[in-house]
Write a protein that holds these residues in place. Structure first.
Motif, PDB file in Angstrom:
ATOM      1  N   SER A   1      21.905  37.666  51.483  1.00  0.00           N
ATOM      2  CA  SER A   1      22.534  36.564  52.209  1.00  0.00           C
ATOM      3  C   SER A   1      24.034  36.489  52.058  1.00  0.00           C
ATOM      4  CB  SER A   1      21.938  35.221  51.742  1.00  0.00           C
ATOM      5  OG  SER A   1      20.564  35.142  52.004  1.00  0.00           O
ATOM      6  N   VAL A   2      24.575  37.058  50.999  1.00  0.00           N
ATOM      7  CA  VAL A   2      25.981  36.833  50.644  1.00  0.00           C
ATOM      8  C   VAL A   2      26.680  38.158  50.394  1.00  0.00           C
ATOM      9  CG1 VAL A   2      27.548  35.760  48.974  1.00  0.00           C
ATOM     10  CG2 VAL A   2      25.442  34.583  49.625  1.00  0.00           C
ATOM     11  N   SER A   3      27.891  38.277  50.927  1.00  0.00           N
ATOM     12  CA  SER A   3      28.746  39.415  50.608  1.00  0.00           C
ATOM     13  C   SER A   3      30.120  38.905  50.227  1.00  0.00           C
ATOM     14  CB  SER A   3      28.854  40.387  51.795  1.00  0.00           C
ATOM     15  OG  SER A   3      29.399  39.729  52.924  1.00  0.00           O
ATOM     16  N   VAL A   4      30.803  39.638  49.352  1.00  0.00           N
ATOM     17  CA  VAL A   4      32.170  39.308  48.966  1.00  0.00           C
ATOM     18  C   VAL A   4      33.091  40.239  49.740  1.00  0.00           C
ATOM     19  CG1 VAL A   4      32.036  40.809  46.918  1.00  0.00           C
ATOM     20  CG2 VAL A   4      33.810  39.047  47.052  1.00  0.00           C
ATOM     21  N   THR A   5      34.058  39.649  50.458  1.00  0.00           N
ATOM     22  CA  THR A   5      34.927  40.437  51.330  1.00  0.00           C
ATOM     23  C   THR A   5      36.327  40.609  50.762  1.00  0.00           C
ATOM     24  OG1 THR A   5      35.478  38.446  52.598  1.00  0.00           O
ATOM     25  CG2 THR A   5      33.661  39.798  53.410  1.00  0.00           C
ATOM     26  N   GLY A   6      36.641  39.953  49.645  1.00  0.00           N
ATOM     27  CA  GLY A   6      37.939  40.154  49.034  1.00  0.00           C
ATOM     28  C   GLY A   6      38.232  39.141  47.956  1.00  0.00           C
ATOM     29  N   TYR A   7      39.289  39.411  47.218  1.00  0.00           N
ATOM     30  CA  TYR A   7      39.742  38.452  46.220  1.00  0.00           C
ATOM     31  C   TYR A   7      41.251  38.542  46.110  1.00  0.00           C
ATOM     32  CZ  TYR A   7      40.877  41.923  42.634  1.00  0.00           C
ATOM     33  OH  TYR A   7      41.469  42.938  41.937  1.00  0.00           O
ATOM     34  N   SER A   8      41.876  37.523  45.538  1.00  0.00           N
ATOM     35  CA  SER A   8      43.322  37.527  45.329  1.00  0.00           C
ATOM     36  C   SER A   8      43.666  36.842  44.020  1.00  0.00           C
ATOM     37  CB  SER A   8      44.031  36.792  46.469  1.00  0.00           C
ATOM     38  OG  SER A   8      45.416  36.649  46.179  1.00  0.00           O
ATOM     39  N   ASP A   9      44.516  37.517  43.235  1.00  0.00           N
ATOM     40  CA  ASP A   9      45.074  36.946  42.011  1.00  0.00           C
ATOM     41  C   ASP A   9      46.553  36.584  42.209  1.00  0.00           C
ATOM     42  OD1 ASP A   9      42.624  37.527  40.914  1.00  0.00           O
ATOM     43  OD2 ASP A   9      43.332  39.194  39.679  1.00  0.00           O
ATOM     44  N   ALA A  10      46.970  36.448  43.474  1.00  0.00           N
ATOM     45  CA  ALA A  10      48.389  36.293  43.781  1.00  0.00           C
ATOM     46  C   ALA A  10      49.022  35.061  43.139  1.00  0.00           C
ATOM     47  CB  ALA A  10      48.593  36.239  45.295  1.00  0.00           C
ATOM     48  N   LEU A  11      48.246  34.006  42.924  1.00  0.00           N
ATOM     49  CA  LEU A  11      48.814  32.776  42.383  1.00  0.00           C
ATOM     50  C   LEU A  11      48.643  32.657  40.873  1.00  0.00           C
ATOM     51  CD1 LEU A  11      47.831  30.125  45.098  1.00  0.00           C
ATOM     52  CD2 LEU A  11      49.859  31.578  44.937  1.00  0.00           C
ATOM     53  N   ASP A  12      48.033  33.647  40.254  1.00  0.00           N
ATOM     54  CA  ASP A  12      47.758  33.553  38.820  1.00  0.00           C
ATOM     55  C   ASP A  12      49.053  33.482  38.006  1.00  0.00           C
ATOM     56  OD1 ASP A  12      46.606  35.658  36.206  1.00  0.00           O
ATOM     57  OD2 ASP A  12      46.041  33.568  36.504  1.00  0.00           O
ATOM     58  N   LYS A  13      49.139  32.465  37.140  1.00  0.00           N
ATOM     59  CA  LYS A  13      50.273  32.258  36.228  1.00  0.00           C
ATOM     60  C   LYS A  13      51.612  32.188  36.980  1.00  0.00           C
ATOM     61  CE  LYS A  13      47.254  32.425  32.941  1.00  0.00           C
ATOM     62  NZ  LYS A  13      46.058  32.538  33.819  1.00  0.00           N
ATOM     63  N   THR A  14      51.600  31.476  38.090  1.00  0.00           N
ATOM     64  CA  THR A  14      52.815  31.240  38.855  1.00  0.00           C
ATOM     65  C   THR A  14      53.176  29.756  38.801  1.00  0.00           C
ATOM     66  OG1 THR A  14      51.620  30.885  40.931  1.00  0.00           O
ATOM     67  CG2 THR A  14      52.289  33.145  40.432  1.00  0.00           C
ATOM     68  N   THR A  15      54.377  29.436  39.254  1.00  0.00           N
ATOM     69  CA  THR A  15      54.793  28.046  39.375  1.00  0.00           C
ATOM     70  C   THR A  15      55.327  27.808  40.775  1.00  0.00           C
ATOM     71  OG1 THR A  15      57.031  28.501  38.555  1.00  0.00           O
ATOM     72  CG2 THR A  15      55.359  27.839  36.928  1.00  0.00           C
ATOM     73  N   TYR A  16      55.311  26.555  41.172  1.00  0.00           N
ATOM     74  CA  TYR A  16      55.872  26.142  42.463  1.00  0.00           C
ATOM     75  C   TYR A  16      56.573  24.809  42.275  1.00  0.00           C
ATOM     76  CZ  TYR A  16      56.263  24.584  47.275  1.00  0.00           C
ATOM     77  OH  TYR A  16      56.750  24.124  48.474  1.00  0.00           O
TER      78      TYR A  16
END
Length: 340
Positions: free
Chosen positions: A42-57
């Motif tokens: 039923s489920v597939s994973v199509t991607g992931y992102s660590d782009a915001l890990d340990k960042t500040t804004y």
């Protein structure tokens, strides 16, 4: 990058091509991202992102993500349990704004659940009381506070109350999930509120839900057909996280709002396992601590972002890194081919 951009966006990303409603950040040009794959039928994973890990804004740590919701203009709302409400670009995940949240006395919240209401205001839970407050579009002003049944307030376990929040299709029913059973109960409670003619919400039916042994409900979100998608999560030191995705049906479940305790013999919400995320392909993801699958972390946030081909649901998840060097702020793009 400008002052308002995220600093130190990491170069190690693994993403498949996904819809504009989900992740479109790409990895290094010299490295093709690993192929997406099935976690279950039923489920597939199509991607992931660590782009915001340990960042500040704007001087605010981007992490501790405990809830996600689709917002207006193709944007996402992301809630930190350290009383911060972020607006993210729906395509790139880049933060566009941040608002500090506080209660009526200016104190911070243990903010865990999030809904963007039809008028654009924000409904935010706090585990402390537990409570649900409505904030204006800026996040700066509390507009309302929903009534919460006394039993939920008096018998909620510490740091284990309103973890999930969702608005059911049609916008008339709000549902909050308790992370753990009340003291004296054997199962978790799902509390609903019905919208009144004035647009506020009044407590309504309540349902029992049995989470798997040693797991709690970390998030709940409504599918377009009215069923619930439920994330159950746990952690074992030296082993890592367990994260399972269920579809749950409230039809046929017994209203437990008048029950002092919920034990055996009560008709509970029916649930069906969609996927154990440990069974997903790892996509080459790194991990900073032992995990049964390096893709996993402390997943707490989930929202439906739209539909793909043949009616498949697009689902976006995020993990709460607890501002720890051993954990990761990670976003996951999933596709659910059926919730039936």
């Amino acid at each position: 990058m400008s002052r308002r951009s995220v600093r130190s966006v990491r170069s190690v990303l693994a993403l498949a091509a996904v819809s504009a409603a989900c992740l479109t950040v790409s990895g290094p040009a010299s490295a093709a991202p690993p192929a997406a794959g099935n976690c279950s039928p039923s489920v597939s994973v199509t991607g992931y992102s660590d782009a915001l890990d340990k960042t500040t804004y704007d001087g605010t740590f981007v992490g501790n993500i405990s809830a996600l919701a689709t917002d207006r203009g193709g944007r996402l709302a992301a809630l930190s349990d350290r009383s911060s409400l972020f607006t993210l670009d729906g395509r790139t995940l880049a933060p566009r704004s941040v608002a500090p949240l506080a209660d009526e006395k200016g104190a911070p919240l243990d903010s865990e659940g999030l809904v963007v209401d039809r008028d654009g205001t924000y409904l935010v839970t706090s585990e402390t009381e537990p409570s649900i407050r409505r904030y204006d579009r800026s996040g700066a002003r509390v507009l309302d506070r929903l009534p919460v049944p006394a039993r939920l307030q008096d018998r909620a376990r510490a740091n284990a109350s309103f973890e999930g929040l969702t608005l059911l299709p049609g916008g008339r029913t709000l549902l909050a999930s308790m992370e753990a059973p009340l003291t004296g109960d054997e199962v978790n409670r799902l509390q609903t509120w019905r919208r009144t003619p004035t647009g506020s919400f009044a407590p309504a039916a309540q349902y029992g839900y049995r989470a798997d042994t040693n797991l709690g409900i970390s998030e709940v979100t409504a599918a377009p057909d009215g069923r619930l998608l439920v994330l159950e999560r746990g952690f074992t030191s030296g082993v890592g996280n367990t994260v399972r995705l269920y579809a749950a049906e409230l039809r046929g479940a017994e209203d437990t709002s008048g029950m002092e305790t919920i034990g055996s013999g009560v008709r509970l919400a029916h649930k069906r396992l969609l996927a154990d995320l440990a069974d997903c392909p790892s996509l080459g993801a790194p991990s900073h601590q032992p995990q049964p699958n390096p893709l996993l972390d402390n997943i707490e946030a989930m929202t439906v972002t739209g539909r793909g081909p043949h009616g498949a649901l697009r689902l976006l998840l995020a993990s709460d890194d607890n501002q720890s060097a051993n954990q990761i702020t990670r976003f996951y793009s999933l596709r659910i081919v059926t919730a039936g």
